[in-house]
Design a protein around this motif. Structure first.
Motif, short mmCIF file in Angstrom:
data_model
loop_
_atom_site.label_atom_id
_atom_site.label_comp_id
_atom_site.label_asym_id
_atom_site.label_seq_id
_atom_site.Cartn_x
_atom_site.Cartn_y
_atom_site.Cartn_z
N ALA A 153 30.32 96.03 9.38
CA ALA A 153 31.54 95.80 8.61
C ALA A 153 31.25 95.73 7.11
O ALA A 153 32.17 95.66 6.30
N LEU A 154 29.99 95.78 6.74
CA LEU A 154 29.57 95.67 5.35
C LEU A 154 29.89 96.96 4.59
O LEU A 154 29.81 98.06 5.14
N ASP A 155 30.23 96.82 3.32
CA ASP A 155 30.52 97.97 2.47
C ASP A 155 29.23 98.76 2.19
O ASP A 155 28.17 98.18 1.97
N TYR A 156 29.34 100.08 2.21
CA TYR A 156 28.19 100.95 1.99
C TYR A 156 27.56 100.69 0.62
O TYR A 156 26.34 100.70 0.48
N GLY A 157 28.39 100.42 -0.36
CA GLY A 157 27.88 100.16 -1.70
C GLY A 157 26.99 98.92 -1.75
O GLY A 157 25.98 98.89 -2.46
N ARG A 158 27.34 97.91 -0.96
CA ARG A 158 26.53 96.69 -0.91
C ARG A 158 25.16 96.97 -0.30
O ARG A 158 24.15 96.46 -0.78
N VAL A 159 25.14 97.78 0.74
CA VAL A 159 23.86 98.15 1.35
C VAL A 159 22.99 98.89 0.34
O VAL A 159 21.79 98.65 0.24
N MET A 160 23.58 99.78 -0.45
CA MET A 160 22.82 100.52 -1.45
C MET A 160 22.31 99.59 -2.56
O MET A 160 21.20 99.78 -3.06
N GLU A 161 23.10 98.58 -2.93
CA GLU A 161 22.63 97.60 -3.92
C GLU A 161 21.39 96.88 -3.40
O GLU A 161 20.40 96.71 -4.14
N VAL A 162 21.44 96.44 -2.15
CA VAL A 162 20.31 95.72 -1.56
C VAL A 162 19.09 96.63 -1.48
O VAL A 162 17.97 96.21 -1.79
N MET A 163 19.29 97.89 -1.09
CA MET A 163 18.16 98.82 -1.02
C MET A 163 17.57 99.07 -2.42
O MET A 163 16.35 99.24 -2.55
N GLY A 164 18.39 99.05 -3.44
CA GLY A 164 17.89 99.18 -4.81
C GLY A 164 17.02 98.00 -5.20
O GLY A 164 15.97 98.16 -5.84
N LEU A 165 17.43 96.79 -4.79
CA LEU A 165 16.62 95.60 -5.06
C LEU A 165 15.30 95.65 -4.29
O LEU A 165 14.26 95.23 -4.82
N VAL A 166 15.33 96.16 -3.08
CA VAL A 166 14.10 96.28 -2.29
C VAL A 166 13.15 97.26 -2.97
O VAL A 166 11.95 97.01 -3.07
N GLY A 167 13.67 98.37 -3.46
CA GLY A 167 12.84 99.32 -4.18
C GLY A 167 12.28 98.73 -5.47
O GLY A 167 11.15 99.01 -5.84
N LYS A 168 13.07 97.90 -6.13
CA LYS A 168 12.63 97.24 -7.36
C LYS A 168 11.48 96.28 -7.07
O LYS A 168 10.64 96.04 -7.93
N ALA A 169 11.44 95.74 -5.85
CA ALA A 169 10.37 94.81 -5.46
C ALA A 169 9.08 95.55 -5.15
O ALA A 169 8.06 94.92 -4.87
N GLY A 170 9.09 96.89 -5.15
CA GLY A 170 7.87 97.66 -4.96
C GLY A 170 7.73 98.30 -3.60
O GLY A 170 6.68 98.85 -3.30
N PHE A 171 8.76 98.23 -2.78
CA PHE A 171 8.68 98.85 -1.45
C PHE A 171 9.10 100.31 -1.56
O PHE A 171 10.17 100.62 -2.07
N SER A 172 8.25 101.20 -1.06
CA SER A 172 8.60 102.62 -1.03
C SER A 172 8.93 103.07 0.38
O SER A 172 9.44 104.16 0.58
N ARG A 173 8.62 102.25 1.37
CA ARG A 173 8.91 102.57 2.77
C ARG A 173 9.98 101.61 3.27
O ARG A 173 9.69 100.47 3.64
N ILE A 174 11.21 102.10 3.29
CA ILE A 174 12.35 101.29 3.72
C ILE A 174 12.96 101.95 4.95
O ILE A 174 13.25 103.14 4.94
N SER A 175 13.13 101.16 6.00
CA SER A 175 13.72 101.68 7.24
C SER A 175 15.02 100.93 7.52
O SER A 175 15.05 99.71 7.45
N LEU A 176 16.06 101.69 7.83
CA LEU A 176 17.34 101.08 8.20
C LEU A 176 17.37 100.91 9.70
O LEU A 176 16.98 101.79 10.46
N VAL A 177 17.85 99.76 10.15
CA VAL A 177 17.88 99.43 11.57
C VAL A 177 19.30 99.56 12.09
O VAL A 177 20.25 99.10 11.46
N ALA A 178 19.44 100.20 13.27
CA ALA A 178 20.74 100.34 13.93
C ALA A 178 20.54 100.11 15.42
O ALA A 178 19.43 100.19 15.93
#
Length: 156
Positions: free
Chosen positions: A117-142
């Motif tokens: 139910a979360l907005d797609y834009g919010r997920v992208m914001e969080v993924m941007g913060l994860v990338g800013k923390a230095g993670f280059s390997r991000i996996s989305l779980v479904a």
């Protein structure tokens, strides 16, 4: 089987062997039966013969390799709140916390879980913060679909 009696022509004396002549065809049914049994035997036995090469491995004083730690999971609930391994974290502290958890491992993978139910834009914001923390390997779980269930698009 294997012999043919002459027809009613009465010329059985011409054959010289009492009216019988050999059948020149091979009955392949027993051959096929034997070949199928052999095929099944080899299909069952082949995987059993594929064992590793027998070796005498040397002893070592090195410590055993530690098992992999718990995976790093970042969850975002339907209200947009962030959780790292079930522990709530503020958005302002997310980058610092993730950087500390990553340490010096550039290949560490982080799993991001977001409520549907979360907005797609919010997920992208969080993924941007994860990338800013230095993670280059991000996996989305479904979650996977139940057997026989269909998605919204009508396709399985």
């Amino acid at each position: 089987m294997g012999q043919i009696t002459p027809g009613g022509s009465g010329d059985s004396d011409d054959l010289g062997d009492g009216g019988y002549r050999p059948l020149a065809e091979i009955n392949v049914t027993p051959l096929v039966d034997v070949m199928l049994v052999l095929l099944i035997v080899f299909m069952v036995a082949a995987p059993l013969m594929m064992v590793g090469v027998p070796l005498k491995l040397p002893k070592t004083a090195a410590e055993r390799v530690a098992p992999a730690p718990d995976p790093l999971v970042l969850s975002v609930d339907r209200d947009g709140k962030l959780f790292i391994r079930k522990e709530p974290v503020e958005e302002a502290a997310l980058v610092g916390t993730l950087s500390a958890l990553r340490g010096g491992d550039p290949n560490m993978t982080i799993y991001v879980r977001g409520d549907k139910a979360l907005d797609y834009g919010r997920v992208m914001e969080v993924m941007g913060l994860v990338g800013k923390a230095g993670f280059s390997r991000i996996s989305l779980v479904a979650e996977g679909l139940e057997p026989g269930a269909q998605g919204k698009g009508g396709k399985p």
